[in-house]
Structures are given as C-alpha cells and as structure tokens.
Design a protein around this motif. Structure first.
Motif, PDB file in Angstrom:
ATOM      1  N   HIS A  26       0.820  -1.208   0.000  1.00  0.00           N
ATOM      2  CA  HIS A  26       0.000   0.000   0.000  1.00  0.00           C
ATOM      3  C   HIS A  26       0.849   1.250   0.000  1.00  0.00           C
ATOM      4  O   HIS A  26       2.029   1.233   0.307  1.00  0.00           O
ATOM      5  N   VAL A  27       0.197   2.323  -0.392  1.00  0.00           N
ATOM      6  CA  VAL A  27       0.770   3.664  -0.394  1.00  0.00           C
ATOM      7  C   VAL A  27      -0.174   4.513   0.442  1.00  0.00           C
ATOM      8  O   VAL A  27      -1.385   4.458   0.264  1.00  0.00           O
ATOM      9  N   GLU A  28       0.387   5.307   1.362  1.00  0.00           N
ATOM     10  CA  GLU A  28      -0.443   6.130   2.232  1.00  0.00           C
ATOM     11  C   GLU A  28       0.010   7.583   2.114  1.00  0.00           C
ATOM     12  O   GLU A  28       1.201   7.867   2.199  1.00  0.00           O
ATOM     13  N   ILE A  40      -8.250   6.608 -10.397  1.00  0.00           N
ATOM     14  CA  ILE A  40      -7.971   5.213 -10.759  1.00  0.00           C
ATOM     15  C   ILE A  40      -6.549   5.085 -11.273  1.00  0.00           C
ATOM     16  O   ILE A  40      -5.781   4.223 -10.821  1.00  0.00           O
ATOM     17  N   LEU A  41      -6.172   5.941 -12.206  1.00  0.00           N
ATOM     18  CA  LEU A  41      -4.830   5.848 -12.784  1.00  0.00           C
ATOM     19  C   LEU A  41      -3.761   6.256 -11.771  1.00  0.00           C
ATOM     20  O   LEU A  41      -2.685   5.646 -11.717  1.00  0.00           O
ATOM     21  N   SER A  42      -4.039   7.259 -10.935  1.00  0.00           N
ATOM     22  CA  SER A  42      -3.072   7.672  -9.918  1.00  0.00           C
ATOM     23  C   SER A  42      -2.837   6.565  -8.902  1.00  0.00           C
ATOM     24  O   SER A  42      -1.692   6.288  -8.518  1.00  0.00           O
ATOM     25  N   ALA A  43      -3.900   5.940  -8.447  1.00  0.00           N
ATOM     26  CA  ALA A  43      -3.755   4.834  -7.493  1.00  0.00           C
ATOM     27  C   ALA A  43      -2.984   3.685  -8.126  1.00  0.00           C
ATOM     28  O   ALA A  43      -2.116   3.078  -7.491  1.00  0.00           O
ATOM     29  N   SER A  44      -3.274   3.394  -9.388  1.00  0.00           N
ATOM     30  CA  SER A  44      -2.574   2.315 -10.099  1.00  0.00           C
ATOM     31  C   SER A  44      -1.083   2.595 -10.192  1.00  0.00           C
ATOM     32  O   SER A  44      -0.251   1.728  -9.881  1.00  0.00           O
ATOM     33  N   VAL A  45      -0.739   3.807 -10.604  1.00  0.00           N
ATOM     34  CA  VAL A  45       0.679   4.166 -10.742  1.00  0.00           C
ATOM     35  C   VAL A  45       1.377   4.093  -9.390  1.00  0.00           C
ATOM     36  O   VAL A  45       2.451   3.519  -9.266  1.00  0.00           O
ATOM     37  N   ALA A  46       0.779   4.684  -8.353  1.00  0.00           N
ATOM     38  CA  ALA A  46       1.413   4.709  -7.035  1.00  0.00           C
ATOM     39  C   ALA A  46       1.654   3.301  -6.498  1.00  0.00           C
ATOM     40  O   ALA A  46       2.744   2.980  -6.020  1.00  0.00           O
ATOM     41  N   VAL A  47       0.646   2.446  -6.588  1.00  0.00           N
ATOM     42  CA  VAL A  47       0.766   1.088  -6.056  1.00  0.00           C
ATOM     43  C   VAL A  47       1.729   0.255  -6.901  1.00  0.00           C
ATOM     44  O   VAL A  47       2.607  -0.424  -6.366  1.00  0.00           O
ATOM     45  N   LEU A  48       1.583   0.304  -8.210  1.00  0.00           N
ATOM     46  CA  LEU A  48       2.459  -0.504  -9.064  1.00  0.00           C
ATOM     47  C   LEU A  48       3.901  -0.009  -9.016  1.00  0.00           C
ATOM     48  O   LEU A  48       4.841  -0.802  -9.118  1.00  0.00           O
ATOM     49  N   PHE A  49       4.115   1.294  -8.811  1.00  0.00           N
ATOM     50  CA  PHE A  49       5.466   1.808  -8.628  1.00  0.00           C
ATOM     51  C   PHE A  49       6.073   1.215  -7.357  1.00  0.00           C
ATOM     52  O   PHE A  49       7.226   0.792  -7.340  1.00  0.00           O
ATOM     53  N   ARG A  50       5.283   1.176  -6.287  1.00  0.00           N
ATOM     54  CA  ARG A  50       5.766   0.614  -5.018  1.00  0.00           C
ATOM     55  C   ARG A  50       6.133  -0.854  -5.196  1.00  0.00           C
ATOM     56  O   ARG A  50       7.176  -1.302  -4.734  1.00  0.00           O
ATOM     57  N   VAL A  51       5.296  -1.605  -5.899  1.00  0.00           N
ATOM     58  CA  VAL A  51       5.577  -3.028  -6.147  1.00  0.00           C
ATOM     59  C   VAL A  51       6.860  -3.181  -6.962  1.00  0.00           C
ATOM     60  O   VAL A  51       7.735  -3.980  -6.622  1.00  0.00           O
TER      61      VAL A  51
END
Length: 123
Positions: free
Chosen positions: A7-9, A78-89
């Motif tokens: 997760h990203v917080e 949607i796209l911001s959450a996707s980028v943030a989470v997938l970047f973290r992964v």
C-alpha cells in the motif's frame, strides 16, 4: 476487513486533521482499493476498488485516444492509485536503481560521462 498486501499512504488534503488516503493491493493480488483513514484511526473505509486488469485496459484505451475512456468517472484517481501502487511493487522488486540519481544522468546513454570513439578516456 481486508488487508492490503502492498500500500501507499498519503495525507488527505481535503479531509480533517490527520486524515490519510490509502491505496493498495488486496490479498487477492488482483484488486486495488482506495480508502480513507480518519485521523488517529487504524482502519480505513473503502471508497472504491478496481481490478488491475481493468486499470490496464483503461490505461491502454486512454493512451489510444479513446474519448469515452478519457471521460471515465474517477479516471484520475484510478490511474493515480494504479501508478502509485504498481510503482511501489516495482520498486520493492528491484526494478529501479536505489539511491539518488546524479543530476547529470537522466538515465539516457547519451547523458553518461563516457569517452566517445574519438576521445581519450583519460581526458
């Protein structure tokens, strides 16, 4: 209650004092959830969720110029959450260099400090 595997917080600028917005991948490893955490609370309240496959399809449609996709409600989140989470992964998987980049190096071969064919490497 679902746990977020990754997760990203971030601070929720529109919420009250101490409010946090959380985006993460659920334990099913297929669903990204965006939730709001009130100040001082340990649990977050889900705002919306979507599958990684849906986000990928939406991204492709937007990149192709699909006008309907570009007007999808909540597109930016949607796209911001996707980028943030997938970047973290990806970062945790070692897909990116660690540490600060040298400001002279933007990651392109032509930015690197190296000798050309007609240069002496000792110069």
């Amino acid at each position: 209650m679902n746990r977020l595997t990754v997760h990203v917080e971030v601070p929720d600028l529109a919420g009250g004092e101490g409010a946090r917005r959380v985006a993460g991948v659920l334990d099913d490893l297929e669903t990204i959830c965006v939730a709001l955490k009130a100040g001082g609370e340990e649990q977050a309240v889900s705002e919306f969720s979507f599958s990684i496959g849906e986000a990928a399809a939406l991204s492709r449609a937007c990149l192709s110029g699909d006008r309907r996709a570009l007007t999808t409600p909540g597109l930016a989140r949607i796209l911001s959450a996707s980028v943030a989470v997938l970047f973290r992964v990806a970062h945790h998987a070692g897909a990116f260099r660690h540490g600060d980049l040298d400001e002279r190096d933007a990651g392109h071969d032509d930015d690197r400090q190296q000798a050309g064919r007609d240069e002496d490497p000792g110069d």
